[in-house]
Write a protein that holds these residues in place. Structure first.
Motif, PDB file in Angstrom:
ATOM      1  N   LYS A 271       0.942  -1.133   0.468  1.00  0.00           N
ATOM      2  CA  LYS A 271      -0.161   0.532  -0.412  1.00  0.00           C
ATOM      3  C   LYS A 271       0.745   1.332  -0.222  1.00  0.00           C
ATOM      4  N   ASN A 272       2.456   1.321  -0.205  1.00  0.00           N
ATOM      5  CA  ASN A 272       2.632   2.391  -0.055  1.00  0.00           C
ATOM      6  C   ASN A 272       2.883   2.603   1.134  1.00  0.00           C
ATOM      7  N   LYS A 273       2.610   2.170   1.761  1.00  0.00           N
ATOM      8  CA  LYS A 273       3.515   3.098   3.402  1.00  0.00           C
ATOM      9  C   LYS A 273       4.636   2.545   4.526  1.00  0.00           C
ATOM     10  N   THR A 274       4.959   1.864   3.709  1.00  0.00           N
ATOM     11  CA  THR A 274       6.057   0.946   4.072  1.00  0.00           C
ATOM     12  C   THR A 274       7.390   0.820   2.982  1.00  0.00           C
ATOM     13  N   ALA A 275       8.965   1.169   2.606  1.00  0.00           N
ATOM     14  CA  ALA A 275       9.366   1.131   1.990  1.00  0.00           C
ATOM     15  C   ALA A 275      10.953  -0.232   1.267  1.00  0.00           C
ATOM     16  N   MET A 276      10.634  -0.781   2.627  1.00  0.00           N
ATOM     17  CA  MET A 276      11.815  -1.919   2.393  1.00  0.00           C
ATOM     18  C   MET A 276      11.235  -3.222   3.578  1.00  0.00           C
ATOM     19  N   VAL A 277      11.174  -4.064   3.360  1.00  0.00           N
ATOM     20  CA  VAL A 277      10.549  -5.334   4.115  1.00  0.00           C
ATOM     21  C   VAL A 277      11.496  -6.348   3.898  1.00  0.00           C
ATOM     22  N   LEU A 278      12.558  -7.315   4.832  1.00  0.00           N
ATOM     23  CA  LEU A 278      13.077  -8.071   4.966  1.00  0.00           C
ATOM     24  C   LEU A 278      12.408  -9.666   5.196  1.00  0.00           C
ATOM     25  N   TRP A 279      12.129 -10.369   4.001  1.00  0.00           N
ATOM     26  CA  TRP A 279      10.857 -11.113   3.814  1.00  0.00           C
ATOM     27  C   TRP A 279      11.028 -12.259   3.236  1.00  0.00           C
ATOM     28  N   GLN A 280      10.966 -13.516   2.990  1.00  0.00           N
ATOM     29  CA  GLN A 280      10.949 -14.754   2.612  1.00  0.00           C
ATOM     30  C   GLN A 280      10.204 -15.067   1.587  1.00  0.00           C
ATOM     31  N   ALA A 281      10.409 -15.024   0.441  1.00  0.00           N
ATOM     32  CA  ALA A 281       9.207 -15.275  -0.890  1.00  0.00           C
ATOM     33  C   ALA A 281       8.336 -14.881  -0.583  1.00  0.00           C
ATOM     34  N   ALA A 282       8.009 -13.188  -0.871  1.00  0.00           N
ATOM     35  CA  ALA A 282       7.411 -12.541  -1.038  1.00  0.00           C
ATOM     36  C   ALA A 282       6.557 -12.227  -2.434  1.00  0.00           C
ATOM     37  N   ALA A 283       6.731 -12.600  -3.150  1.00  0.00           N
ATOM     38  CA  ALA A 283       6.183 -12.346  -4.344  1.00  0.00           C
ATOM     39  C   ALA A 283       4.451 -12.898  -4.492  1.00  0.00           C
ATOM     40  N   SER A 284       4.522 -13.522  -4.044  1.00  0.00           N
ATOM     41  CA  SER A 284       3.259 -14.135  -4.210  1.00  0.00           C
ATOM     42  C   SER A 284       1.499 -13.523  -3.671  1.00  0.00           C
ATOM     43  N   THR A 285       2.632 -13.135  -2.572  1.00  0.00           N
ATOM     44  CA  THR A 285       1.552 -12.380  -1.744  1.00  0.00           C
ATOM     45  C   THR A 285       1.386 -10.920  -2.398  1.00  0.00           C
ATOM     46  N   PHE A 286       2.608 -10.354  -2.985  1.00  0.00           N
ATOM     47  CA  PHE A 286       2.424  -9.073  -3.407  1.00  0.00           C
ATOM     48  C   PHE A 286       1.353  -9.026  -4.636  1.00  0.00           C
ATOM     49  N   LYS A 287       1.669 -10.145  -5.320  1.00  0.00           N
ATOM     50  CA  LYS A 287       0.768 -10.050  -6.359  1.00  0.00           C
ATOM     51  C   LYS A 287      -0.735 -10.752  -5.838  1.00  0.00           C
ATOM     52  N   SER A 288      -0.772 -11.147  -4.486  1.00  0.00           N
ATOM     53  CA  SER A 288      -1.988 -10.772  -4.426  1.00  0.00           C
ATOM     54  C   SER A 288      -2.999  -9.788  -3.745  1.00  0.00           C
ATOM     55  N   GLN A 289      -2.170  -9.140  -3.162  1.00  0.00           N
ATOM     56  CA  GLN A 289      -2.845  -7.153  -3.021  1.00  0.00           C
ATOM     57  C   GLN A 289      -2.686  -6.429  -3.433  1.00  0.00           C
ATOM     58  N   GLY A 290      -2.445  -6.960  -4.616  1.00  0.00           N
ATOM     59  CA  GLY A 290      -2.176  -5.887  -6.135  1.00  0.00           C
ATOM     60  C   GLY A 290      -1.391  -5.365  -7.053  1.00  0.00           C
ATOM     61  N   MET A 291       0.093  -5.884  -6.664  1.00  0.00           N
ATOM     62  CA  MET A 291       0.965  -5.278  -6.524  1.00  0.00           C
ATOM     63  C   MET A 291       1.764  -5.888  -7.848  1.00  0.00           C
ATOM     64  N   LYS A 292       1.779  -4.964  -8.492  1.00  0.00           N
ATOM     65  CA  LYS A 292       2.819  -5.457 -10.021  1.00  0.00           C
ATOM     66  C   LYS A 292       3.705  -5.315 -10.159  1.00  0.00           C
ATOM     67  N   ASP A 293       4.562  -6.523 -10.840  1.00  0.00           N
ATOM     68  CA  ASP A 293       5.612  -7.405 -10.472  1.00  0.00           C
ATOM     69  C   ASP A 293       6.529  -6.167 -10.629  1.00  0.00           C
ATOM     70  N   ASP A 294       6.443  -5.360 -11.919  1.00  0.00           N
ATOM     71  CA  ASP A 294       7.323  -3.933 -12.391  1.00  0.00           C
ATOM     72  C   ASP A 294       7.546  -2.719 -10.789  1.00  0.00           C
ATOM     73  N   GLU A 295       6.706  -2.986  -9.954  1.00  0.00           N
ATOM     74  CA  GLU A 295       6.471  -1.876  -8.388  1.00  0.00           C
ATOM     75  C   GLU A 295       7.161  -2.311  -7.342  1.00  0.00           C
ATOM     76  N   TRP A 296       8.300  -3.699  -8.189  1.00  0.00           N
ATOM     77  CA  TRP A 296       8.806  -3.367  -6.561  1.00  0.00           C
ATOM     78  C   TRP A 296      10.309  -4.545  -7.044  1.00  0.00           C
ATOM     79  N   GLY A 297      11.418  -4.539  -6.190  1.00  0.00           N
ATOM     80  CA  GLY A 297      12.174  -5.190  -6.963  1.00  0.00           C
ATOM     81  C   GLY A 297      13.426  -5.795  -5.637  1.00  0.00           C
ATOM     82  N   VAL A 298      14.423  -6.249  -5.590  1.00  0.00           N
ATOM     83  CA  VAL A 298      14.531  -7.437  -5.117  1.00  0.00           C
ATOM     84  C   VAL A 298      15.805  -7.800  -4.943  1.00  0.00           C
ATOM     85  N   VAL A 299      16.639  -7.626  -3.932  1.00  0.00           N
ATOM     86  CA  VAL A 299      18.224  -7.798  -3.875  1.00  0.00           C
ATOM     87  C   VAL A 299      18.597  -8.390  -2.706  1.00  0.00           C
TER      88      VAL A 299
END
Length: 438
Positions: A271-299
């Protein structure tokens, strides 16, 4: 563990569980049987955005298994906040499933209870052999020198996910690689109701994962070589203080995160409230919450300095989910067939693609899908810079005792109370004193 949520359990319950002999599944003999050859019960961990999502993912696969074998699988998806406690209750009561998922960090503790089927060479041969699995995943399936207590199902590591829009709005051109850079970026972002970094301060297991890595980076372990708790070393104290200071001193984590334990940090990120999160395999959750793949990055997750690697540059624990069989199941043959099915090359590819995790099965891991943005960093981290949590019998109590200490320190930080080296050491001393004595 998976997107590991809180796994709180009292010391008394755990002590009882570790004292128990093999129980669960239903048979009182403790040796397993085939008295109910046409049915299985399966406790799956909550891997997706919700329990309902997991049911939609898993049920077609269970139907496929039933069509192949004639064995009907009754599914229950158990929230992470309840899973460990449910398992420990089952080991003492004898009222458990035939097959279940466990966080890999619990393997040695549950192995010590005697409730799970040991995966010796004979049992591994029934599912295609031990050498089908990645060595690091097998290393997180039980204590060294003993037959594994479970079979690897999903492999994961931590990474740093960053919100591209929030970085751009703050004038930050690239994601951080060190903790100093992360704090500096977080301070640029943390204003006007926006925050730099998310945390799940009431999530005991997540607390453990973060401070385990930070302790490694400070040259410390949480147990001695002979398995005794060592919670108050200088490195351990520095690790906990550095983590809690992200809220208490650096003020890049919102005080409300002290109460988070159920994926709220991922929702804030989406929801663009927090800019970074340390997580395991978060992609599917982001997608389910309406985020597009090009809206986030992972390093890769940050280190103190330099680049991720082994030793003091470890930047993740070896995370993952294992699948286990209760030793006294009433459908031993069926349970073994189910483990073989779930860890087959085909199912390993399908399920790990769905959840954004990495297959612990070597052949499945070669699929090009696991070199994508969402999985490539996780795969690289597992191969080069992750370390397993201590595979000791008291690991589950370590998660409870120290995870609770960190939770309470986050609560102090949220309330504006000072978090000092002395208060951190006192909290860790209390945690160590709560551990069982040998």
């Amino acid at each position: 563990m998976s997107r590991i949520r809180a796994a709180a359990v009292g010391a008394a319950t755990l002590s009882l569980a570790l004292a128990a002999t093999a129980c669960g599944g239903g048979s009182s003999s403790g040796g397993g049987s085939n008295d109910s050859p046409k049915t299985l019960t399966y406790w799956a961990s909550n891997q997706g955005a919700s329990i309902e999502v997991d049911k939609k993912v898993l049920q077609p696969e269970l139907d496929k298994f039933e069509k192949q074998t004639g064995i009907k699988v009754k599914l229950e998806v158990v929230p992470w906040s309840d899973l460990l406690n449910r398992i420990l209750t089952a080991t003492t009561s004898g009222q458990g499933p035939d097959v279940l998922n466990i966080g890999n960090t619990w393997s040695a503790s549950l192995q010590a209870s005697g409730a799970l089927l040991p995966w010796d060479a004979k049992n591994f041969d029934k599912i295609g052999g031990k050498d089908r699995f990645v060595e690091s995943a097998i290393g997180s399936a039980g204590a060294a020198g003993k037959d594994p207590a479970a079979v690897p199902l999903y492999s994961m590591s931590y990474a740093l996910y960053y919100n591209k829009k929030m970085f751009k709005d703050a004038g930050i051109s690239k994601p951080p690689t060190t903790w100093d850079e992360l704090v500096a970026d977080g301070k640029k972002i943390s204003k006007g109701g926006k925050w730099g970094l998310a945390a799940e301060g009431s999530n005991l297991s997540n607390n453990i994962h973060q401070i385990f890595v930070l302790a490694k980076q400070h040259g410390a372990d949480w147990f001695t070589a002979d398995g005794k708790p060592d919670f108050t070393s200088d490195g351990a104290v520095k690790a906990v203080k550095q983590y809690v200071d992200l809220m208490a001193k650096d003020k890049i984590i919102a005080p409300g995160n002290a109460e988070y334990a159920q994926n709220q940090s991922l929702s804030d990120f989406s929801k663009n409230k927090t800019a970074m999160v340390l997580w395991q395999a978060a992609a599917s959750t982001f997608k389910s919450q309406g985020m597009k793949d090009d809206e986030w990055g992972v390093v890769p997750a940050p280190v103190q300095s330099g680049a991720p690697g082994q030793g003091q540059n470890v930047n993740s624990m070896v995370a993952g989910i294992n699948i286990a069989v209760f030793k006294n199941t009433k459908n031993l043959d069926g349970a073994t067939k189910f483990v073989k099915f779930m860890t087959s090359d085909e199912e390993s590819k399908l399920l790990n693609k769905t959840y954004g995790s990495i297959p612990p099965v070597k052949a499945a891991q070669e699929d090009p899908a696991f070199n994508a943005q969402s999985t490539g960093v996780l795969k690289e981290t597992l191969a080069k810079s992750a370390a397993p949590l201590p595979q000791v019998a008291d690991e589950s109590q370590f998660e409870t005792a120290v995870g609770t200490a960190v939770k309470e320190l986050f609560a102090d930080a949220a309330a504006g109370k000072p978090v000092t080296t002395e208060s951190v050491k006192a909290a860790l001393t209390k945690a160590q004193q709560s551990m069982p004595t040998k």
